[in-house]
Design a protein around this motif. Structure first.
Motif, short mmCIF file in Angstrom:
data_model
loop_
_atom_site.label_atom_id
_atom_site.label_comp_id
_atom_site.label_asym_id
_atom_site.label_seq_id
_atom_site.Cartn_x
_atom_site.Cartn_y
_atom_site.Cartn_z
N PHE C 250 0.86 -1.17 0.00
CA PHE C 250 0.00 0.00 0.00
C PHE C 250 0.90 1.23 0.00
CE2 PHE C 250 -2.36 3.20 2.55
CZ PHE C 250 -3.46 3.34 1.72
N VAL C 251 0.47 2.23 -0.75
CA VAL C 251 1.27 3.46 -0.84
C VAL C 251 0.35 4.64 -0.61
CG1 VAL C 251 2.61 4.91 -2.38
CG2 VAL C 251 2.84 2.45 -2.52
N SER C 252 0.74 5.54 0.29
CA SER C 252 -0.11 6.72 0.48
C SER C 252 0.75 7.90 0.91
CB SER C 252 -1.18 6.44 1.54
OG SER C 252 -0.63 6.66 2.82
N PRO C 253 0.19 9.11 0.79
CA PRO C 253 0.97 10.29 1.18
C PRO C 253 1.46 10.20 2.63
CG PRO C 253 -1.00 10.96 0.01
CD PRO C 253 -1.12 9.49 0.24
N ALA C 254 0.73 9.45 3.48
CA ALA C 254 1.14 9.36 4.89
C ALA C 254 2.56 8.82 5.03
CB ALA C 254 0.16 8.47 5.64
N THR C 255 3.00 8.04 4.00
CA THR C 255 4.38 7.53 4.00
C THR C 255 5.38 8.66 4.17
OG1 THR C 255 3.55 6.12 2.25
CG2 THR C 255 5.88 5.94 2.76
N MET C 256 5.04 9.84 3.62
CA MET C 256 6.02 10.93 3.64
C MET C 256 5.52 12.13 4.45
SD MET C 256 5.86 12.22 -0.26
CE MET C 256 5.26 11.01 -1.38
N SER C 257 4.69 11.85 5.43
CA SER C 257 4.22 12.96 6.26
C SER C 257 5.38 13.50 7.08
CB SER C 257 3.11 12.47 7.19
OG SER C 257 3.69 11.66 8.19
N TRP C 258 5.24 14.73 7.53
CA TRP C 258 6.36 15.33 8.26
C TRP C 258 6.52 14.67 9.63
CZ3 TRP C 258 6.20 18.66 12.64
CH2 TRP C 258 4.92 18.92 13.13
#
Ligand SMILES: Nc1ncnc2c1ncn2[C@@H]1O[C@H](COP(=O)(O)OP(=O)(O)OP(=O)(O)O)[C@@H](O)[C@H]1O
Ligand SMILES: [Mg+2]
Lengths: 306, 262, 328
Positions: C250-258
């Motif tokens: 699964f890939v989501s923006p949360a992967t790169m959250s600050w």
């Protein structure tokens, strides 16, 4: 594009910029005077919003809510300063970043426990509800105008405070050379606490002011914090004037960008691609702006430190 | 003493090694460098003396690239190096010591010097081999440490050295870059009697092999070592010449001794 | 040359047992990770395997951050963005039917190198707290870009159609295989980083961290070295992203959250920066603590946050030096 629509977006940008300024002003002063990077500054904004929401619900009146929220936010800021931040002034930036990051995690969760994860909403106060006509038949909400007026008033107040009073002089001197000010026998600890409390209250004020137009929710301070960082980096750390101009710049560029990027792109792309790319590009604009500013002036537009 | 000044060491270079051409710099209203012109020959030891706050350190900063002059040019081996960065100037063969000791405190003494050797021996974009085991870097570093009697201290973290030892390490680092011109900012300040004797001996040994611009308050040392001496007062060079010429210059006497020539 | 002038000389030989313990820590960590799957089969195997795979993957990302913070003094608050690049490289390519891990990894490395080169070139012109804020801002920029990629799930992210293929075979479908791929990757990258920091290149960076002016005076301009390191660290984090996408499918923006970037900094500091294996140890402790606390209460952040603050205030230097200092 109709001019009146553009005007509405400009006003929205201005309003957003002024809110950013209220947050960035405290951040830039705290950093400028104390060399302290406070990630938890955004939390003050969230706390201000929750306090205003709570007190408004209790008293049934937004103005009372606001008036109660301000001193409470101030007290809470000072409480954090005494409990945690004070121990961090002597530490390096890495420790400051981490510990204040811990404060964010804690308070975002505490808010969730106290008020629930669901967003709260606060009604627009009676006297400030409604809207006024602009040119071209469009109308603009009075409450947003009130935010603009309040933001400008605080800006003016800050300007006078920083440039015309003795405390302001110390703050400015502290921002450019803190050890020197300490050497001159000023009680720098007291000055720190004052600046810190003041900054916390401004952020709390910003949070309280937006409650009628934004939903009040856990983590609402996080993104605002990062935008405030962009603002003070562009404006130059320690400079209130820089923060003011940069905040307006960011507010307007971000608002107009989201609105206009899809529109401008539709001149060269088909409508659905244009709106998609436009929506992808628009949020990046302010970061590009920051990058360009830094390329030209690595210390920001109005560096306070020498 | 002065005949070595224009030794034809390199073929294309005939003039002096370093030329300061009408250098000027202000800090606000303070003229910290006021129209300074001077030269250092390829094998000359040129000393600058002057009272505290005369602008000696600021002058060295400008030559080494740590500060930019407001106007004027700096020529090194005939080339205008004014636009170059500090690192680029160092790569050209310009080394300096700092008045306020500037070493790498966590590195061992040997590593401090070996790193300076590394700066002049090939690319540092090498990612695999353990640099602290490279004999090609360590061997020359040990030779230089030996010159300063620091070899027994080679494995001590530099931050733990005594003040006098740090001053010598500072000098060793500068030498390890195999410079053509050495800028020394008060190398003797704060050293013990024996330490300064050793440093003076080292400088004597170096003399004639490279250009040296020496700032020093210790007049005995300056008069012993220098081929030429310039006197800097309030940012201006008021006299340049041999030890005797400078000693007998009335302007110098008045600047240093005040009432005597007034 | 009095003896008083040489105050701490005698403390130097005492360093020998500490250096032994210094190799012990990574050996124990890696040995433990190597045999963990064997132990896991006696418990809830798939849960333990996936947790430990995540530990190693984030350990890999923390390792990359330790290169920056611990060896070059560059406190980057945007390292999660590079994990995101790696994860999205897998997600985007997979959604277009390109499933080969080699190609996905190559794309991830190339994209992260480019992003690191551009943002690093700008960020590294600044110092200290500016650098922290700017890396944070660039990370955020990428985050918002990801949320606006409607074709790839926007805010919600996207589920991978399948794990990556290895030379056309679905080897990675086995949790155990994926575990060992992560293990070997982590081990190899760890060894490579060990070499890197001891090399000429690493020595220049370590020197510049202590005293940049001195480094310039002997002919090094730290900027170039820092930029190359920033790119290397970005690529390592992207590698972690490739593995992370496969772990969670699964890939989501949360992967790169600050917040993720903040977590990584905490892992590095918690483990003890500037030791490389400290970062891995930090990731282990961090994720296990998260797992344990989350078992107690859904509001585990309310315990975790204060713990973090207390760690910063009172455990200076992190865990690794604590272990290395205690007598066995
Ligand atoms: N960065 C700066 N900004 C403003 N003024 C400076 C700066 N650096 C030096 N000065 C001033 O310039 C003058 C010359 O300083 P400099 O350090 O060059 O003197 P110096 O001859 O090396 O003195 P000393 O013998 O004490 O080492 C001093 O008055 C100093 O206060
Ligand atoms: Mg000086």
């Amino acid at each position: 594009m109709p001019l009146s629509l553009f005007l509405v977006q400009m006003l929205n940008g201005l309003q957003f910029g002024l809110i950013l300024f209220l947050i960035a002003a405290g951040l830039t002063l705290v950093f400028g005077v104390m060399d302290f990077i406070n990630l938890a500054h955004g939390v003050q904004y969230m706390v201000g919003a929750y306090l205003a929401a709570m007190f408004t619900a209790l008293t049934g009146n937004f103005l009372f809510g606001l008036l109660l929220a301000l001193p409470t936010a101030l007290a809470f800021g000072l409480f954090l300063e005494v409990l945690i931040f004070r121990k961090l002034y002597e530490r390096d930036h890495l420790d400051q970043v981490l510990a204040t990051f811990g404060v964010i995690i804690t308070l975002n969760e505490a808010v969730k426990i106290l008020w629930g994860a669901a967003p709260l909403s606060v009604p627009v106060p009676e006297i400030l509800s409604g809207s006024i006509p602009l040119i071209g038949g469009l109308r603009y909400p009075i409450y947003r105008i009130a935010i603009i007026v309040a933001g400008l008033a605080v800006g003016l107040l800050l300007y006078i405070l920083v440039n015309r009073t003795k405390v302001g002089m110390l703050v400015r001197a502290g921002a450019s050379n803190a050890p020197m000010v300490a050497a001159l026998g000023v009680n720098i600890r007291l000055l720190f606490t004052f600046v810190f409390g003041f900054g916390a209250m401004l952020a709390g004020f910003a949070g309280a002011m937006v409650t009628p137009i934004l939903s009040v929710e856990p983590g609402m301070g996080d993104n605002v914090l990062i935008l405030a960082f962009v603002v003070i980096v562009i404006g130059g750390i320690g400079s209130v004037r820089g923060a003011f101009l940069a905040a307006l710049l960011i507010g307007v560029v971000d608002t107009l960008g989201r609105f206009m990027a899809p529109m401008l792109l539709s001149a060269i792309l088909d409508p659905s691609t244009a709106s998609q790319t436009g929506r992808a590009i628009a949020p990046m604009l302010i970061y590009v702006l920051m990058a360009v500013t830094l390329c030209i002036r690595p210390a920001g537009l109005f560096p306070a430190k020498r | 003493m002065n005949e070595t000044r224009s030794a034809p060491m390199t073929a294309r270079m005939t003039g002096p090694l370093l030329v300061l051409d009408h250098l000027a710099k202000n800090y606000g209203a303070l003229k910290v460098t006021d129209d300074v012109s001077l030269t250092v020959g390829a094998t000359e030891l040129h000393a600058i003396i002057g009272p505290n706050g005369a602008g000696k350190t600021t002058l060295i900063h400008q030559i080494s690239g740590l500060a930019q002059p407001d106007s004027g040019r700096i020529l090194f081996a005939g080339e205008d190096i004014t636009p170059l960065t500090m690192a680029e100037r160092a790569a050209e063969g310009l080394a300096r010591s700092f008045q306020i000791t500037s070493i790498l405190p966590d590195f061992s003494v040997l590593e401090n010097v070996a790193l300076a050797v590394q700066g002049r021996s090939g690319s540092s974009f090498r990612f695999v081999r353990n640099a602290s085991r490279e004999e090609a870097l360590n061997a020359p570093a040990r030779v230089i440490l030996n010159q300063f009697d620091l070899l027994p201290r080679a494995d001590v973290p530099a931050g733990l050295l005594s003040y006098g030892e740090k001053r010598q390490l500072e000098l060793a680092i500068a030498l390890a870059t195999r410079p053509r011109l050495l800028l020394l900012d008060e190398p003797l300040a704060g050293t013990s009697h024996e330490e300064s004797a050793r440093i003076i001996a080292t400088l004597k040994g170096l003399k004639g092999t490279l250009g040296i611009l020496l700032i020093e308050h210790d007049m005995d040392a300056v008069f012993q070592l220098a081929d030429r001496i310039s006197v800097l007062v309030y940012g201006r060079i008021i006299a340049t010449g041999s030890a005797d010429e400078v000693r007998n210059n009335p302007e110098v006497r008045s600047a240093y001794l005040g009432e005597e020539a007034a | 040359m009095t003896d008083a002038a040489r105050p701490v000389e005698q403390s130097v030989p005492a360093a020998a047992p500490a250096s032994l313990r210094r190799i012990m820590v990574p050996i124990v960590v890696f040995a433990g990770l190597a045999i963990a799957p064997w132990i896991a089969q006696f418990g809830t195997e798939s849960f333990i395997l996936s947790l430990l795979t995540r530990v190693m993957v984030l350990g890999l990302a923390a390792l990359s951050l330790d290169l920056l913070i611990g060896y070059a003094g560059l406190v980057s608050f945007g390292q999660a963005a590079f994990i995101g690049i790696g994860a999205y490289a897998v997600g985007i390519l997979a959604s277009h039917g390109i499933n080969g891990i080699a190609l996905q990894t190559a794309a991830a490395l190339a994209a992260s190198a480019i992003f690191a080169a551009i943002t690093g070139a700008i960020s590294l012109r600044t110092r200290g707290v500016y650098f922290i804020m700017i890396t944070l801002a660039f990370g955020q920029m990428l985050f918002f870009l990801a949320t606006s990629l409607a074709a790839y799930g926007g805010d919600d992210g996207m589920t991978l159609p399948s794990r990556s293929l290895f030379l056309g075979y679905d080897l990675l479908d086995s949790d155990r295989a994926l575990y060992y791929v992560a293990f070997v990757t982590l081990g190899l990258v760890y060894l490579a980083c060990r070499m890197l920091v001891a090399s000429r290149f690493g020595r220049v960076l370590r020197g510049a961290r202590q005293n940049p002016v001195r480094m310039q005076a002997i002919g090094f301009s730290p900027y170039r070295y820092q930029l190359v390191l920033y790119i290397i660290a970005g690529m390592i984090a992207a590698l972690a992203g490739v593995l992370l996408a496969n772990t969670s499918e699964f890939v989501s923006p949360a992967t790169m959250s600050w917040q993720r970037s903040g977590d990584l900094i905490f892992m590095v500091v918690l483990g003890g920066m500037g030791s490389l294996h400290g970062a891995i140890l930090g990731a282990i402790v961090f994720l296990l603590a998260e797992e344990v606390l989350a078992g107690f209460t859904e509001h585990w952040h309310i315990i975790f946050g204060p713990l973090l603050i207390l760690c910063v205030l009172y455990i200076r230097g992190g865990i690794t030096p604590l272990i290395e200092r205690t007598r066995p």
